[in-house]
Design a protein around this motif. Structure first.
Motif, mmCIF file in Angstrom:
data_model
loop_
_atom_site.group_PDB
_atom_site.id
_atom_site.type_symbol
_atom_site.label_atom_id
_atom_site.label_comp_id
_atom_site.label_asym_id
_atom_site.label_seq_id
_atom_site.Cartn_x
_atom_site.Cartn_y
_atom_site.Cartn_z
ATOM 1 N N THR A 193 63.243 -41.970 -112.264
ATOM 2 C CA THR A 193 63.361 -41.327 -110.963
ATOM 3 C C THR A 193 64.824 -41.402 -110.544
ATOM 4 O O THR A 193 65.604 -42.197 -111.069
ATOM 5 C CB THR A 193 62.511 -42.036 -109.907
ATOM 6 O OG1 THR A 193 63.019 -43.373 -109.718
ATOM 7 C CG2 THR A 193 61.055 -42.091 -110.321
ATOM 8 N N SER B 227 64.638 -35.726 -109.339
ATOM 9 C CA SER B 227 64.847 -36.077 -107.935
ATOM 10 C C SER B 227 63.588 -35.904 -107.108
ATOM 11 O O SER B 227 63.497 -36.434 -106.005
ATOM 12 C CB SER B 227 65.952 -35.199 -107.339
ATOM 13 O OG SER B 227 65.569 -33.832 -107.384
ATOM 14 N N ASP B 228 62.606 -35.148 -107.625
ATOM 15 C CA ASP B 228 61.461 -34.815 -106.782
ATOM 16 C C ASP B 228 60.126 -35.296 -107.323
ATOM 17 O O ASP B 228 59.151 -35.345 -106.595
ATOM 18 C CB ASP B 228 61.385 -33.301 -106.600
ATOM 19 C CG ASP B 228 61.130 -32.578 -107.914
ATOM 20 O OD1 ASP B 228 61.534 -33.101 -108.967
ATOM 21 O OD2 ASP B 228 60.531 -31.495 -107.882
ATOM 22 N N TYR C 207 49.869 -38.239 -110.451
ATOM 23 C CA TYR C 207 50.142 -39.659 -110.216
ATOM 24 C C TYR C 207 48.890 -40.487 -110.492
ATOM 25 O O TYR C 207 48.950 -41.549 -111.129
ATOM 26 C CB TYR C 207 50.608 -39.849 -108.775
ATOM 27 C CG TYR C 207 51.133 -41.225 -108.442
ATOM 28 C CD1 TYR C 207 52.493 -41.477 -108.427
ATOM 29 C CD2 TYR C 207 50.270 -42.272 -108.124
ATOM 30 C CE1 TYR C 207 52.987 -42.729 -108.112
ATOM 31 C CE2 TYR C 207 50.750 -43.524 -107.800
ATOM 32 C CZ TYR C 207 52.113 -43.752 -107.790
ATOM 33 O OH TYR C 207 52.599 -44.997 -107.487
ATOM 34 N N ARG D 295 65.856 -31.373 -111.919
ATOM 35 C CA ARG D 295 65.626 -32.007 -113.221
ATOM 36 C C ARG D 295 66.900 -31.990 -114.054
ATOM 37 O O ARG D 295 67.566 -30.959 -114.171
ATOM 38 C CB ARG D 295 64.552 -31.259 -114.027
ATOM 39 C CG ARG D 295 63.215 -31.108 -113.349
ATOM 40 C CD ARG D 295 62.387 -32.380 -113.492
ATOM 41 N NE ARG D 295 60.993 -32.128 -113.188
ATOM 42 C CZ ARG D 295 60.486 -32.048 -111.977
ATOM 43 N NH1 ARG D 295 61.283 -32.172 -110.944
ATOM 44 N NH2 ARG D 295 59.199 -31.831 -111.789
ATOM 45 N N ILE E 270 56.583 -42.918 -117.714
ATOM 46 C CA ILE E 270 56.540 -43.159 -116.273
ATOM 47 C C ILE E 270 55.553 -44.291 -116.037
ATOM 48 O O ILE E 270 54.361 -44.134 -116.242
ATOM 49 C CB ILE E 270 56.099 -41.901 -115.513
ATOM 50 C CG1 ILE E 270 57.039 -40.740 -115.838
ATOM 51 C CG2 ILE E 270 56.054 -42.143 -114.017
ATOM 52 C CD1 ILE E 270 56.581 -39.425 -115.290
ATOM 53 N N GLN F 269 65.861 -42.616 -107.857
ATOM 54 C CA GLN F 269 66.058 -43.959 -107.308
ATOM 55 C C GLN F 269 66.367 -44.969 -108.402
ATOM 56 O O GLN F 269 67.286 -45.787 -108.283
ATOM 57 C CB GLN F 269 64.811 -44.393 -106.531
ATOM 58 C CG GLN F 269 64.550 -43.579 -105.281
ATOM 59 C CD GLN F 269 63.617 -42.426 -105.539
ATOM 60 O OE1 GLN F 269 63.613 -41.838 -106.622
ATOM 61 N NE2 GLN F 269 62.803 -42.078 -104.548
ATOM 62 N N ASP F 270 65.585 -44.920 -109.494
ATOM 63 C CA ASP F 270 65.786 -45.875 -110.584
ATOM 64 C C ASP F 270 67.140 -45.677 -111.252
ATOM 65 O O ASP F 270 67.849 -46.644 -111.564
ATOM 66 C CB ASP F 270 64.675 -45.724 -111.619
ATOM 67 C CG ASP F 270 63.340 -46.275 -111.130
ATOM 68 O OD1 ASP F 270 63.337 -46.938 -110.074
ATOM 69 O OD2 ASP F 270 62.315 -46.037 -111.794
ATOM 70 N N CYS G 31 71.304 -34.590 -109.605
ATOM 71 C CA CYS G 31 69.994 -34.649 -108.953
ATOM 72 C C CYS G 31 70.128 -34.862 -107.455
ATOM 73 O O CYS G 31 69.330 -34.357 -106.678
ATOM 74 C CB CYS G 31 69.156 -35.776 -109.562
ATOM 75 S SG CYS G 31 68.308 -35.315 -111.082
ATOM 76 N N TYR H 274 57.099 -37.269 -107.893
ATOM 77 C CA TYR H 274 56.507 -38.423 -107.224
ATOM 78 C C TYR H 274 57.352 -38.925 -106.050
ATOM 79 O O TYR H 274 57.186 -40.050 -105.593
ATOM 80 C CB TYR H 274 56.270 -39.586 -108.203
ATOM 81 C CG TYR H 274 55.463 -39.204 -109.389
ATOM 82 C CD1 TYR H 274 54.370 -38.364 -109.263
ATOM 83 C CD2 TYR H 274 55.795 -39.659 -110.657
ATOM 84 C CE1 TYR H 274 53.627 -37.992 -110.358
ATOM 85 C CE2 TYR H 274 55.044 -39.292 -111.761
ATOM 86 C CZ TYR H 274 53.974 -38.464 -111.604
ATOM 87 O OH TYR H 274 53.238 -38.087 -112.684
ATOM 88 N N GLU H 275 58.259 -38.094 -105.570
ATOM 89 C CA GLU H 275 59.087 -38.510 -104.445
ATOM 90 C C GLU H 275 58.216 -38.842 -103.249
ATOM 91 O O GLU H 275 57.373 -38.056 -102.836
ATOM 92 C CB GLU H 275 60.063 -37.392 -104.080
ATOM 93 C CG GLU H 275 60.972 -37.745 -102.922
ATOM 94 C CD GLU H 275 61.783 -36.541 -102.483
ATOM 95 O OE1 GLU H 275 62.873 -36.745 -101.944
ATOM 96 O OE2 GLU H 275 61.304 -35.414 -102.674
ATOM 97 N N THR I 272 56.717 -46.807 -108.862
ATOM 98 C CA THR I 272 57.266 -46.851 -110.200
ATOM 99 C C THR I 272 57.970 -48.167 -110.415
ATOM 100 O O THR I 272 58.279 -48.898 -109.493
ATOM 101 C CB THR I 272 58.269 -45.713 -110.412
ATOM 102 O OG1 THR I 272 59.239 -45.776 -109.371
ATOM 103 C CG2 THR I 272 57.568 -44.372 -110.403
#
Length: 610
Positions: free
Chosen positions: A310, A446-447, A538, A418, A603, A312-313, A412, A449-450, A3
């Protein structure tokens, strides 16, 4: 995963939307005005009629004229369109009905929305969704109402950091506001649905009953006390969420109304932070979703809606603003890896996770003090019972909706998969978010495409290990290590704890605007967990980002799986010619294809295959 990485902009408020990669910028800190016209059209999508409907609409006057009813042709055709759209909506919503039924959603309604005309339709939609089997815990905000009451009484509100300083006047105002809001919400949820349209369907006596709303002393709190020399007086912090009694009410088909007023062990009323209550409740209940209905959308610097981040982002974005925002700094302090062992987290096996294990894993659970957790009573992280936002930073909106984003990322990280941040000024926002593929708000997940990313050379052995059993059974064609290396740039893998647990390949044919889905394989230990669906989803978004309009595949034994996911059987002529020449006809594979819908999820994956 592949991503886009966030840059340093803050989400701001505006009612435009986009489907481009967010381009964050620190300069985006203003809150532009919103035109009434823009509000009205936001979220409305153009409708494309099927050819049969277009024909009926264009020719209906002629057809009806034969029956002597030409003047009503437009109305009849409009009714046909309406009926087909109605049927189409129900069929497309079927997966969402199944997915959301019996789920528990904690829904925070910001004080700005509570104090607006937008509350009534939101409560109507909550009642509707409750009837569809969704369990709701509502947490209404009160700070706007408290400040108004104080102003009417000639008093000034006092804040320090994220918390209100709740003196005696503020506590009285908080109690008045909470009581008024509770009564108002209960009243608006009490009526059942309209009966005028259901009489022809038989007995409808049960529809006279409205929604049951349960409130009570579900929130135990403790005084915030004196922090850095500031006495917060009757301001409280979450001590315990009474999960068992909330679950009991939810199982009795009630909507639970959770006030931000908590009760201390000495019988005092304490005014808690609404976001701290909502986030602690979502974590304690292990809710499927936390939904925050706020007074504007989360946008990038160009005023475009950010539909997805995400974890992470979102985490990276918040960390970039940590020096400019107290809320962001508090988030970093709460989740910082270096202090992880002191934040009250444990993994599922009872150990404190290492830095590597901690990185956005969902295997740990929060431990709060005296109930929601922290049963060791050591006082660690005692000020973080949930995640509080508020105070002058949020009121001024100097940092846009960064506070809400920080709360979403925090939740998250501790088990809620979500979090949806929705603009409550958009009509029907809950229905549009929950029953449309792309939604109309911002989701932090949090999940999703983790661990999903493009393959690397070091993944070859893991990919071979997944493919080998399927090759031996004849489900997949055999590939040599050399062939895998040559096609490696097309492979996508899912990695968990350093192991490749799933893989697939997307082979693009740009001239034909199509792509082949190949070599989908999931580790036997991870089957039934949705990894195949994650990969396919994905791949579809990857294909859309490459400008492809159709996916195809060859299969001998997995046709049913793909058919259920939207693929339909096709002839070999639908396969690009260059690919047809390489097909081993002796395998007698079946051919399937799927047309790709325009992706508006927000996304964004790599624009080209590496």
């Amino acid at each position: 995963m592949a991503t886009s990485s966030p840059s340093s902009c803050l989400p701001i408020q505006n009612h435009q939307s986009c489907y481009r990669k967010p381009n964050f910028s620190p300069s985006s800190i203003t809150k532009p005005k919103i035109s009434r016209f823009t509000k009205k059209i936001n979220g409305i999508r153009p409708i494309k009629l099927s050819s049969s409907l277009e024909c009926s609409f264009n020719d209906c006057g002629k057809k009806l004229k034969v029956m002597g009813e030409a003047e009503s042709g437009g109305i009849e055709a409009s009714s046909v369109v309406k009926d087909e759209l109605f049927v189409s909506f129900f069929r497309e919503s079927w997966p969402y009905f199944l997915a959301h039924r019996n789920s528990t959603f904690v829904l925070l309604i910001s004080a700005e929305i509570v104090d607006s005309p937008h509350l009534d339709p939101i409560l109507m939609d909550i009642s509707l969704l409750h009837g569809l089997g969704i369990k709701f815990v509502l947490v209404p905000g009160t700070h706007v109402q408290i400040d108004k009451i104080l102003s009417e009484r000639g008093r000034e509100p006092k804040y320090d950091g994220r918390y209100r300083i709740t003196d005696s006047d503020s506590l009285k105002a908080a109690m008045d506001a909470a009581g008024r809001i509770r009564i108002m919400i209960e009243a608006k949820l009490s009526p059942g649905p309209s009966l005028s349209g259901v009489r022809r369907h038989g007995d409808y006596s049960r529809l006279y009953d409205g929604v049951s709303v349960a409130s009570g002393n579900f929130l135990a709190a403790k005084r915030r006390g004196v922090v850095d020399g500031i006495d917060y007086v009757s301001t409280g912090e979450v001590k315990k969420i009474d999960v068992s009694r909330i679950r009991e009410r939810l199982d009795q088909d009630c909507i639970v109304l959770l006030s931000n007023l908590g009760y201390s062990s000495s019988g005092e009323v304490l005014n808690c932070n609404t976001y701290e209550v909502a986030t602690a409740c979502a974590m304690a209940l292990r809710a499927e979703k936390l939904i925050c209905i706020i007074d504007g959308p989360i946008l990038d610097e160009c005023g475009r809606l950010i539909r997805f981040l995400t974890l992470q982002d979102a985490d990276m974005l918040i960390r970039k603003r940590a020096k400019q925002s107290e809320t962001a700094a508090n988030y970093v302090k709460a989740v910082d890896q270096e202090d992880f062992s002191g934040l009250g987290y444990i993994t599922s096996n009872g150990k404190v996770p290492s830095q590597k294990e901690e990185s956005f894993t969902k295997s740990y659970t929060p431990i709060f003090q005296n109930g929601v957790g922290f049963d060791n009573g050591n006082g660690l992280w005692s000020s973080e019972q949930g995640f509080a936002i508020g105070g002058q930073e949020r009121l001024s909106r100097l940092n846009g909706y960064l506070s809400e984003l920080a709360a979403a990322a925090f939740v998250c990280r501790v088990g809620v998969q979500r979090v949806h941040l929705l603009d409550g000024t958009v009509g029907g926002v809950l229905l549009k978010e929950l029953f449309q593929r792309d939604g109309v708000g911002t989701m932090v997940a949090s999940d999703l495409y983790e661990g999903t990313r493009m393959a690397k050379v070091t993944d070859i052995s893991g990919i071979k290990r997944l493919l080998q059993p399927l090759e031996e059974s004849g489900t997949l064609i055999r590939r040599t290590e050399k062939e895998l290396l040559e096609a490696l740039d097309s492979f996508i893998v899912v990695e968990r704890e350093g192991q490749i647990i799933a893989c697939a390949a997307l082979l693009p044919f740009f001239e034909e605007k199509s792509g082949e889905v190949a070599a989908i394989a999931v580790s036997p230990d991870c089957r039934g967990q949705g990894q195949g669906d994650k990969l396919l989803d994905y791949i579809e978004k990857k294909a859309s980002s490459l400008g492809l309009q159709m996916l195809f595949l060859l299969t001998t034994r997995t046709a049913d799986w793909f058919v259920r996911r939207g693929f339909s059987e096709c002839s070999i002529e639908c396969i690009p010619e260059v690919r047809r020449k390489k097909i081993n006809l002796s395998r007698k594979s079946k051919y399937y294809m799927k047309k790709l819908l325009p992706d508006r999820s927000g996304i964004w994956l790599n624009s080209t295959l590496p």
